[in-house]
Structures are given as structure tokens and as C-alpha cells.
Write an enzyme that holds these catalytic residues in place. Sequence first.
Site, mmCIF file in Angstrom:
data_model
loop_
_atom_site.group_PDB
_atom_site.id
_atom_site.type_symbol
_atom_site.label_atom_id
_atom_site.label_comp_id
_atom_site.label_asym_id
_atom_site.label_seq_id
_atom_site.Cartn_x
_atom_site.Cartn_y
_atom_site.Cartn_z
ATOM 1 N N SER A 61 -6.790 -1.723 -0.298
ATOM 2 C CA SER A 61 -6.356 -1.243 -1.276
ATOM 3 C C SER A 61 -7.544 -0.981 -1.667
ATOM 4 O O SER A 61 -7.662 0.047 -2.672
ATOM 5 C CB SER A 61 -5.897 -2.188 -3.108
ATOM 6 O OG SER A 61 -6.402 -3.170 -2.746
ATOM 7 N N GLU A 90 -13.604 -8.932 -7.363
ATOM 8 C CA GLU A 90 -13.590 -9.746 -6.217
ATOM 9 C C GLU A 90 -14.442 -11.318 -6.395
ATOM 10 O O GLU A 90 -15.850 -11.089 -6.314
ATOM 11 C CB GLU A 90 -13.750 -9.405 -4.926
ATOM 12 C CG GLU A 90 -14.171 -9.955 -3.589
ATOM 13 C CD GLU A 90 -12.524 -10.620 -3.163
ATOM 14 O OE1 GLU A 90 -11.690 -10.038 -3.389
ATOM 15 O OE2 GLU A 90 -12.386 -11.922 -2.804
ATOM 16 N N ASP A 110 -13.632 -13.471 -12.110
ATOM 17 C CA ASP A 110 -12.021 -13.515 -12.139
ATOM 18 C C ASP A 110 -11.203 -12.656 -12.876
ATOM 19 O O ASP A 110 -11.844 -12.005 -13.747
ATOM 20 C CB ASP A 110 -12.341 -14.849 -12.923
ATOM 21 C CG ASP A 110 -11.026 -15.362 -12.672
ATOM 22 O OD1 ASP A 110 -10.186 -16.202 -11.975
ATOM 23 O OD2 ASP A 110 -9.796 -14.750 -13.935
ATOM 24 N N HIS A 126 0.770 -1.044 -0.118
ATOM 25 C CA HIS A 126 -0.328 0.441 0.191
ATOM 26 C C HIS A 126 0.684 1.173 -0.145
ATOM 27 O O HIS A 126 0.502 2.461 -0.481
ATOM 28 C CB HIS A 126 -0.517 0.136 1.470
ATOM 29 C CG HIS A 126 -2.193 -1.021 0.624
ATOM 30 N ND1 HIS A 126 -2.309 -1.599 2.171
ATOM 31 C CD2 HIS A 126 -2.677 -1.395 -0.316
ATOM 32 C CE1 HIS A 126 -3.651 -2.353 1.790
ATOM 33 N NE2 HIS A 126 -3.219 -2.484 0.685
ATOM 34 N N HIS A 140 -7.758 -8.474 -7.797
ATOM 35 C CA HIS A 140 -8.125 -9.080 -6.620
ATOM 36 C C HIS A 140 -8.239 -7.777 -5.216
ATOM 37 O O HIS A 140 -7.079 -7.885 -4.817
ATOM 38 C CB HIS A 140 -6.826 -9.695 -6.730
ATOM 39 C CG HIS A 140 -6.311 -10.887 -7.914
ATOM 40 N ND1 HIS A 140 -6.215 -10.529 -8.690
ATOM 41 C CD2 HIS A 140 -7.314 -12.478 -7.020
ATOM 42 C CE1 HIS A 140 -5.447 -11.757 -9.311
ATOM 43 N NE2 HIS A 140 -6.420 -12.472 -8.795
ATOM 44 N N ASP A 198 -2.700 -8.700 -7.371
ATOM 45 C CA ASP A 198 -2.786 -9.279 -6.011
ATOM 46 C C ASP A 198 -3.501 -10.105 -5.441
ATOM 47 O O ASP A 198 -4.383 -10.343 -4.738
ATOM 48 C CB ASP A 198 -2.793 -7.704 -4.804
ATOM 49 C CG ASP A 198 -2.735 -8.288 -3.399
ATOM 50 O OD1 ASP A 198 -1.619 -8.709 -3.358
ATOM 51 O OD2 ASP A 198 -2.902 -7.487 -2.357
HETATM 52 C C1 LIG Z 1 -4.614 -10.745 -1.190
HETATM 53 S S1 LIG Z 1 -5.990 -10.332 -1.229
HETATM 54 C C2 LIG Z 1 -7.133 -9.113 -1.570
HETATM 55 C C3 LIG Z 1 -6.468 -7.733 -1.232
HETATM 56 C C4 LIG Z 1 -6.743 -6.327 -1.954
HETATM 57 N N1 LIG Z 1 -5.913 -5.890 -2.953
HETATM 58 C C5 LIG Z 1 -5.381 -5.472 -0.825
HETATM 59 O O1 LIG Z 1 -4.812 -5.211 -0.859
HETATM 60 O O2 LIG Z 1 -6.433 -5.083 -0.033
HETATM 61 C C6 LIG Z 1 -6.684 -11.765 -2.575
HETATM 62 C C7 LIG Z 1 -8.180 -11.303 -3.000
HETATM 63 O O3 LIG Z 1 -8.210 -12.209 -3.517
HETATM 64 C C8 LIG Z 1 -9.837 -12.631 -4.090
HETATM 65 N N2 LIG Z 1 -9.852 -13.644 -5.476
HETATM 66 C C9 LIG Z 1 -8.678 -15.189 -5.371
HETATM 67 N N3 LIG Z 1 -9.047 -15.647 -6.559
HETATM 68 C C10 LIG Z 1 -9.832 -14.178 -7.903
HETATM 69 C C11 LIG Z 1 -9.492 -14.962 -8.609
HETATM 70 N N4 LIG Z 1 -9.080 -15.742 -9.397
HETATM 71 N N5 LIG Z 1 -10.828 -12.659 -9.065
HETATM 72 C C12 LIG Z 1 -10.281 -11.991 -8.643
HETATM 73 N N6 LIG Z 1 -10.528 -12.235 -7.220
HETATM 74 C C13 LIG Z 1 -9.691 -13.298 -6.266
HETATM 75 C C14 LIG Z 1 -9.952 -13.420 -2.689
HETATM 76 O O4 LIG Z 1 -11.325 -13.578 -2.112
HETATM 77 C C15 LIG Z 1 -9.468 -12.475 -1.810
HETATM 78 O O5 LIG Z 1 -9.977 -11.709 -0.931
#
Ligand SMILES: C[S@@+](CC[C@H](N)C(=O)[O-])C[C@H]1O[C@@H](n2cnc3c(N)ncnc32)[C@H](O)[C@@H]1O
Length: 280
Positions: free
Chosen positions: A100, A118, A143, A19, A42, A164
Site C-alpha cells: 500500500s 509499521e 502503533d 489495492h 498498518h 489494514d
Molecule cells: C496486512 S499487513 C499490511 C499490508 C499493507 N497495508 C499493504 O497493503 O501492503 C499488516 C501490517 O501491520 C503491522 N502491524 C501489526 N500490528 C500493528 C500495529 N498495532 N501498528 C502498526 N503496525 C502493525 C504488521 O507488522 C504488518 O506488517
Amino acid sequence: MLAYRHAFHAGNHADVLKHTVLTRVLRYMNGKDKGYRLVDTHAGAGGYSLEGRYAQKKGEFEAGVARLWGRDDLPEAVADYLSIVRQFNPDGTLTQYPGSPAFAQMLLRPQDQLRMFELHPTDHRILASYLGTVRGAEVYDKDGFDGLKGQVPPPTRRGVVLMDPSYEGHGDYGRVIASLRDAITRFAEGVYMVWYPQVSKLEAAQLPKRLEALAPKGWLHARLTVQQPDSMGFGLAGSGVFIINPPYTLHAELLEVMPYLTEVLGQYDDANYLLEQRAA
Ligand SMILES: C[S@@+](CC[C@H](N)C(=O)[O-])C[C@H]1O[C@@H](n2cnc3c(N)ncnc32)[C@H](O)[C@@H]1O
């Protein structure tokens, strides 16, 4: 079935690094009036309670953002990051941590667009109720690797992608490379920021080199190692961010940030950082 919940990790050392860098990238983008699109592939839930049972389970934020909270010697870029966390905690006590999408919401301007993906139903619901009706923002329960395709190039041809993943999904490392390769073909001048975990896995170790190969116009790589893996070789030793087409100002800013974060967030004597770039 998605097992990963970012609420367990909110505000940990990896979030601090990610961040802080995201804040620098968006501040740079704000230097020009022309609007841009941020794609958060993500996105997570958008914000997290540090008093909830998830965050309290391992208290990861204690060795992350909490170590910065009371300090008066913060480098400018870290102070800027923390000022956003402070806006989330207006009474001065650290109880909430912005994800984020929340950093984006604080930094984006009316002419900018935010696109968030998400997949986890609970986190998607929280995110949609938080930002779903905000002008310029769109939240998708799809996705993010696949969804990126439809988001680039943005209409103004200015854009940032934050990728991410949790890297717990099947094939996430390979999907990072494939979806970025496709996005860069469509939008070569975009800024692409990838977070990755420093874990004892060949795929994690190889990821930066594979990303370099996608970035003929320049890249920056920052990695912060705060602890040793456990005796079985497991655990998150640290994390890295790899930026394709980074702002030209970023390397100088991180030269100040990285030694400071190593000092303050390091959990063993050999805590260290790596900062490297190749300019266009
Ligand atoms: C590391 S966390 C994200 C944290 C966020 N970017 C932040 O910095 O606050 C990863 C997220 O991706 C989601 N996720 C997993 N596979 C995914 C996909 N293929 N597409 C979208 N979201 C996905 C998970 O549910 C999780 O909430």
C-alpha cells in the site's frame, strides 16, 4: 512479538481487492488540487519480492495478481490497478509486488502527505529505507491504532485513512472500532477504508455492522469470497473492504470490478461477491 509477515501474502486475492479499491479512492482524491493526507496505519514493508522464500512458500500471488497479469479483458479500474503493479515490474515479468505505501507513492502528488505506521522491526526498516527520505512522507515505528489520533484532522481537512491490520494482534477487531470512533470524532469528513479477512470468527463477521454504526454520513462495503474454508472451518475464504464516506464514484466502478474479480479469482463454483452501500 509480531508473527505476521505480509510477504507471505503479497499479491494474493485480498491484496488485489484492497489495492484496486485504494487506487480508486486515491484517484478520486486527486480530482481536486487541494492536497490531502493519507494515513496508512498498518503499512507493511512497502514492497515485496515474489521470488523470495516468503512469497514462494504458498505462492498466494499465483491465485491473485498473477491471474490478472496476462489478461486483455480487464475492466478499466482493474487495468489501472495493474498498471501500477506493472510499473514495479518494468521488464514485463511479474517478480515484485507493491504494498500500500508503494501504491500511495505512485499516486500521491507533491502537495499530498503520506504517514505510515509499521510495528514489525524488519518491515519498518525496509519501509523506512524505501520511503523514509521521500518529501511529504513520514514513517513511524509506532502503533498505528494509537498513532492515528495525532494525524487527524489533517491541516487541509482532506484525508484518507487506510486501516489494514493483520487481525492476529490481541484485540485488533475492537481496536479498529475504538480508533476509528475516536478519529471520526476529530475528523468526520475523512475517508476511512478498513480491510478485514473473511474467516470463521464471530468478530470478523460482526465487523461490517459495527463499522456501519460509525458511519452516519454514508458507507460502502465490498466483499469478495473466493474459496471455501477448510474442513476445520479455517482459512481465508475471502476478504472485504469497508469504506466510511466513500467517493460517490466508487459504487459504479465496483459494479464492474466485483463480478470480474469473482470470475477470475474465484477458486470454487460458488465464488461470490457482495457490494452494498448507504449514501448520505
Ligand atoms: C496486512 S499487513 C499490511 C499490508 C499493507 N497495508 C499493504 O497493503 O501492503 C499488516 C501490517 O501491520 C503491522 N502491524 C501489526 N500490528 C500493528 C500495529 N498495532 N501498528 C502498526 N503496525 C502493525 C504488521 O507488522 C504488518 O506488517
